[in-house]
Design a protein around this motif. Sequence first.
Motif, short mmCIF file in Angstrom:
data_model
loop_
_atom_site.label_atom_id
_atom_site.label_comp_id
_atom_site.label_asym_id
_atom_site.label_seq_id
_atom_site.Cartn_x
_atom_site.Cartn_y
_atom_site.Cartn_z
N GLN A 298 22.22 -9.41 26.47
CA GLN A 298 22.30 -10.58 25.59
C GLN A 298 21.29 -10.50 24.45
O GLN A 298 21.59 -10.81 23.29
CB GLN A 298 22.08 -11.85 26.42
N ARG A 302 21.99 -10.27 20.42
CA ARG A 302 21.38 -11.10 19.38
C ARG A 302 20.73 -10.25 18.30
O ARG A 302 20.85 -10.55 17.10
CB ARG A 302 20.34 -12.03 20.01
N ASP A 305 23.42 -8.85 16.17
CA ASP A 305 23.94 -9.89 15.27
C ASP A 305 22.99 -10.12 14.09
O ASP A 305 23.43 -10.27 12.95
CB ASP A 305 24.13 -11.18 16.07
N GLU A 306 21.66 -10.14 14.34
CA GLU A 306 20.69 -10.28 13.25
C GLU A 306 20.75 -9.08 12.32
O GLU A 306 20.65 -9.22 11.09
CB GLU A 306 19.29 -10.43 13.83
#
Length: 454
Positions: A298, A302, A305-306
Amino acid sequence: MATEYGQGYGHGLALHEHGLPEHGGERRHRLPAGLRAPFEARSWREFGYVLLSLPISILLFVYAITMVSLGAGLLVTFLGIPVLAAGLAGCRGFGALERVRARALLDLEVADPEPLRMRRRGFMAWMGAVLKSGTSWRALLYAVLHFPWAVFSFVVALNVWVYGWALLTYPLWFWVFPMWAGQDGLQIYGDETHSFYLDNPFEITVTALVGLLFTLATPWIVRALTTVDRMLVHGLLGPSLLATRVVELESDRGVVVDTAAADLRRIERDLHDGAQARLVALAMDLGLAKEKLAEDPQAAARMVDEAHGEVKTALQELRDLARGIHPAVLTDRGLDAALSAVASRCTVPVEVQVDLTERPVPAIEGIAYFTVSELLQNISKHSRATWAAVDVWRVENRLMLQVVDNGIGGAATSGGSGLSGLAERLDAVDGILVVDSPVGGPTRVTAELPWRTV
């Protein structure tokens, strides 16, 4: 492609506040120019220039004719060449003195002509350089042409000046004639049976009025005569048009080189501080995400995604940088579409009107685009305007650009502002930048570029 030329807005205001008076800086006189002219220092300097021209031109004419004739007569021997070279060198020296005299008495600033170009040292090289120099022959031509003009201007100026003051002051020295000359006054006509003297009050008054007219007209007559002297000095004793053009091209080349170097440094700085820094951070984030992929999926998601957001930001910065180098819309669709795109990014509403039936060469088109782009950025940052307009049209062989806004005004091209840099860039391609920006607005910037087609 943005520069700091917007500083011109504040600079123009400073000039208004600390510079010349609002009425233009000219000192107001109680007397009109026509009445002041006979007593102004400028008129006396010009009259002195005309008086000095006669003896100087006689000396110069005699020297030039003597040396050239002697040199031409001795050309059958080797002595003719150095004599002719010495004569031309002397004419160059006299030309330097004439430039100094014109600068001192006529306020005429004439640049020194191009120096002698010698590929090697020695007397022979010097003679060849003098004989091949156009400046030498123009100085000789000045010596020949200035003599008859100096005689004419001397006679005209001296006569109108002397007769004007003599007639004007006739009431003051009228007593000389009956008292010392035994005459009734100034004799206008006389023969064995008839004579006419200016001896009654009416005739004396008319004579003084005629003298007043002559006196008031004399400075303007002398000024018209010295206008020809200005043309001779500027045209024959200054640098040639070719030399002046070479100097301008050398200066323009330096501006182009400096501009290109500045653009390269800007691109390097934008890449280093923008997209490159983001890509380095992106690589580090992806490395950390790879390490956490097995332990904490997870957290890795993230981080990915950043990193995706960083990629989008870096791509946008690269697009902006590419647009600053040369926008694709300009190449594909021309100035109309490209300027409309620039106007859409301005912080104030901008009306764009492009009236061109054909496209100029890409170089001129690119300069026109970036000129308007920088002016619109200036409006966004400094003008406090609420409205702006861009007009582009063609007048014969010139491409015209005009950017208008209703801001606070005060823009200026002086004092090292960004507008002065923009003016230098346009001047490098024979362009012109004119700024009309009174304090309080509105501001109207007009640019001219040479029109060249493929």
